[in-house]
Structures are given as C-alpha cells and as structure tokens.
Write an enzyme that holds these catalytic residues in place. Structure first.
Site, PDB file in Angstrom:
ATOM      1  N   ASN A 223      -1.400   8.943 -39.400  1.00  0.00           N
ATOM      2  CA  ASN A 223      -0.467   7.999 -38.803  1.00  0.00           C
ATOM      3  C   ASN A 223      -1.214   6.722 -38.444  1.00  0.00           C
ATOM      4  O   ASN A 223      -2.412   6.587 -38.723  1.00  0.00           O
ATOM      5  CB  ASN A 223       0.215   8.617 -37.576  1.00  0.00           C
ATOM      6  CG  ASN A 223      -0.788   9.124 -36.557  1.00  0.00           C
ATOM      7  OD1 ASN A 223      -1.632   8.385 -36.066  1.00  0.00           O
ATOM      8  ND2 ASN A 223      -0.702  10.422 -36.238  1.00  0.00           N
ATOM      9  N   CYS A 287      -3.612  11.944 -25.238  1.00  0.00           N
ATOM     10  CA  CYS A 287      -3.166  10.640 -25.747  1.00  0.00           C
ATOM     11  C   CYS A 287      -3.201  10.583 -27.270  1.00  0.00           C
ATOM     12  O   CYS A 287      -2.678   9.643 -27.865  1.00  0.00           O
ATOM     13  CB  CYS A 287      -4.044   9.539 -25.150  1.00  0.00           C
ATOM     14  SG  CYS A 287      -3.513   7.866 -25.538  1.00  0.00           S
TER      15      CYS A 287
END
Length: 421
Positions: A223, A287
C-alpha cells in the site's frame, strides 16, 4: 558512525546546497530553520545556483550567501575557516551523487567541500538524485564511507522523481528533515523549554509503515503508507522519556534518535515480533498499514504472461490481525490502534474500537492530498473507552511531528487514568 562524546547544543546551522532539482526545497528548509530559532548561513555550489538564486536564500536567512572559495573579500579573513568554526552543525540538502563522491574521497575543490573538511561540527546530509544513481554500487559505497566518517544520512525518500522515474532517491521533505534534526537531540532547538519527561520509565512498542506480501520473486502486494506517522510517534515517545521499540515495515526513513528499530517485511513477520514484544511494554501503538491479504502460496519463479489469457487469478488468504491479537492477550498493554479511512470516519473508527477491543483509536482520512499517505501533515479523530462511554477529541491538520506528540500525550493520559481506576 562515531558516537558523540556528549550532548551539544545546536544553534548555528550551515546549510549547504548542491546542484540538484531538489534545491528548490532548500528555501522552505531555510525558512523552517529560521522559524525554529536557528541561526542559518548558506553555502551554495556553483551548480546549485542554476536551480535557485542566492538572493532567495539571503532573503530567507538574513545572511549573505557564500558561493565561492576564491572570494577575495571573504578570503582576506580566511572566510572558509571562519565558517567552519562558526557552525554547530553542517547540513547539506540536497546532497547530490557528485557531492557525496567528492566528500567520500576527501576532496576540497570548492567552498562547500573545503569547509566540510575544515569543520569538526556535526554533519548531516539529505541525499537527492535519480533512483538509478542512488542504487548504483558506487553511490552506495560512498554512502557507507560517509557514514563511517561521521556523516548522518537522512533519506532519501521513495516516490515520483522529476525525471519521471519512481523509486528511492528523492530528497526528504523539509518538514521531515526538521523532525529528524530535532529528534537527534531534544535540546537542539533553541529557546525551547525542555519537554516534560511524561513517559519516563515506560516502554512503548510501535508498528509503522506498510507490509509487503510477495506474489513471486519480483512482485508483491502493498500500500501507499510512507511510515512517517509511525516514525513521528516513535520520536515523540522517545522525546518524552520512554524506551521505544519501533517495528518497521519497508520504508526509507531514518531511525529517530534513541529508538530501537526492528525491520520486518511481511504481516506475519510483524505479527511475530509484535507478539514477542507486547508482553514487555506498557503502551502498544499499532500505526502500521498492514496488508490484509497475502497470496496463499507465493510463486517460486516470476509469474509469466500466458499468450491468449486476458486475466490472472490469484488466491489470497487473510493475514493475522496484529492489533486485535495484542488486545486479546491476557497480559495486554494499553492498546492504541489506527484507522485509515476514506469515508464515514467516525462510524468506522467506533466500530473498530469496539470490534477489536482497543483502548483508544486514532482515525484519519487518507482520501485527501494534504493529509493522506506520504504527506508531512495529518489530522486525526481520537476516540477512547471511558468506562461505558466513548471520549473523543478532534486534532486539526498539523505537521505529523506535532500530531504525534499530541497523540502520545493523550495515550499517556488515558493510560495513567486507567492505572488509577
């Protein structure tokens, strides 16, 4: 790289600019340095002046810009030696492949390289060049030599380049360079009170960046995560006194000062390291942008196109849910998750907070260009469990370094509240 013998206060920065298209970013960097209270003097190579005018840097710094080793007026007082002695830190941004090669060879054939040899100040550079030049064995050899000589390299970043290529080689954004400089030594910023050590004695584990899931030896699923937010969180937690262990996917960011970094590639590798460290920490911040699916079986050799077939069918299987697994542990730490969404931000964040059993969630909208993946700014909606209620606060768009500090402080406050109930 040699270890400094003790902390040194950095107030005077010599900004060197070499001949790369990224020189236009140096104007913004000079402005940020001045806004932070640093004294800045600029030295430009001859080629750098083809990309940005010295007058621009003079206006931004309030100091005359030096461009020549053989300036009769300056050299009457041995100007290059005076500059070398003046600087607390030498920062070269951008640093081209040519300049890196000359510095690695110990050359002193212009003002910038000469004062680098003459200065015992701390030295930092932000490389910037075409991705093929950065990947060339000679450049990589020069980078290693410079690190051995005491230079700290920031970047380069990965992404689109002016020449049309995509890959590692572009200069870090000025805001990211500033974050790195300030994280190198919390006392470096002038006229700034020492930050409270709110996390003293705590251990924080943070996951950051993307994961890569191989399809074959040359292709993978991934991504657009840059890792910047996770690295900013790590720098913030370390600045507040925590012991920080950063589990990072494949990114091209420098490790924040005082942070222990563990590099991984795939979701399963990140899951294994996270589970190993989770029992030894007080606060876990997930995160990382973990790829949800991986190939059931990666091909041993490169997948070839088959003549006459218009498509390719891949069978994907779910990756482990790292953050939910940490939250389900009987010895769980305080668990903070992230939700990167493109719509219905609050609804999806509330669902994820409950469904995964998190203590707190940081939700951000990644659909925009100003605060999405790869940006140096971000905004967030923070939600946390407060008994049977859900507390929340909105954090407006701001540099990721500032947002990270706000997130860590909120997590520490909630952790303290949970410990006292």
């Amino acid at each position: 790289m040699p270890t400094p013998t003790g902390p040194r206060i950095t107030r005077r920065i010599l900004l060197g600019i070499s001949a790369g298209i990224a020189a236009y970013k140096s104007a913004q960097l000079a402005r940020l340095l001045r806004q932070a209270g640093f004294e800045v003097r600029v030295v430009m190579t001859e080629g750098a002046q083809a990309f940005i005018a010295p007058l621009t840097l003079q206006a931004l710094t309030g100091e005359a810009v030096r461009t020549s080793l053989l300036d009769p007026e300056a050299e009457a007082g041995m100007g290059h030696i005076e500059l070398a002695r003046w600087a607390d830190l030498v920062l070269i941004a951008p640093a081209t492949a040519d300049l890196m090669a000359r510095l690695a060879a110990g050359m002193a054939d212009d003002l910038l390289t000469t004062l680098c040899l003459a200065s015992d100040a701390e030295k930092v550079m932000a490389p910037a060049m075409n991705q093929a030049m950065w990947g060339h064995p000679a450049t990589q050899r020069n980078a290693r030599r410079l690190a051995e000589d005491g230079w700290r390299l920031l970047g380069p970043d990965n992404g689109d380049q002016a020449c049309g290529d995509v890959g590692p080689g572009r200069m870090l954004e000025p805001e990211a360079i500033m974050d790195a400089l300030l994280s190198m030594a919390p006392d470096a910023a002038p006229a700034t009170p020492t930050a409270p050590r709110e996390a003293e004695g705590l251990t924080v584990v943070i996951t950051a960046g993307p994961t890569r899931e191989p399809l074959d030896p040359v292709r993978y699923l991934s991504n657009h995560s840059s890792g910047k937010m996770g690295f900013a969180l790590a720098a913030a937690a370390a600045a507040l006194g925590a012991r920080v262990r950063l589990i990072s996917g494949p990114v091209t960011l420098p490790t924040p000062e005082g942070v222990e970094r563990l590099d991984v590639e795939t979701a399963r590798e990140m899951h294994e390291v996270a589970q190993r460290l989770a029992g030894e920490c007080d606060l876990f911040i997930g995160c990382a942008a973990v790829v949800d699916y991986r190939a059931e079986a990666a091909a041993e050799h490169k997948i070839k196109k088959v003549e006459g077939e218009e498509g390719l069918i891949l069978r994907l299987v779910k990756n482990p849910d790292i953050i939910a697994a940490i939250a389900a542990r009987p010895d769980r730490p305080y668990v903070v998750g992230f939700a990167a969404e493109t719509r219905d931000l609050e609804a999806y964040a509330r669902d994820k907070l409950t469904r995964k059993g998190l203590d707190m969630i940081v939700a951000n909208d990644v659909s925009g260009t100003e605060t999405g993946f790869g940006s140096d700014r971000n905004a967030a909606l923070l939600l946390w469990r407060d008994g049977d209620e859900v507390g929340q606060v909105d954090l407006p768009p701001q540099p990721k370094s500032e947002l990270a500090l706000a997130v860590v402080r909120q997590a520490l406050a909630r952790l303290d509240a949970a410990d006292t109930t």
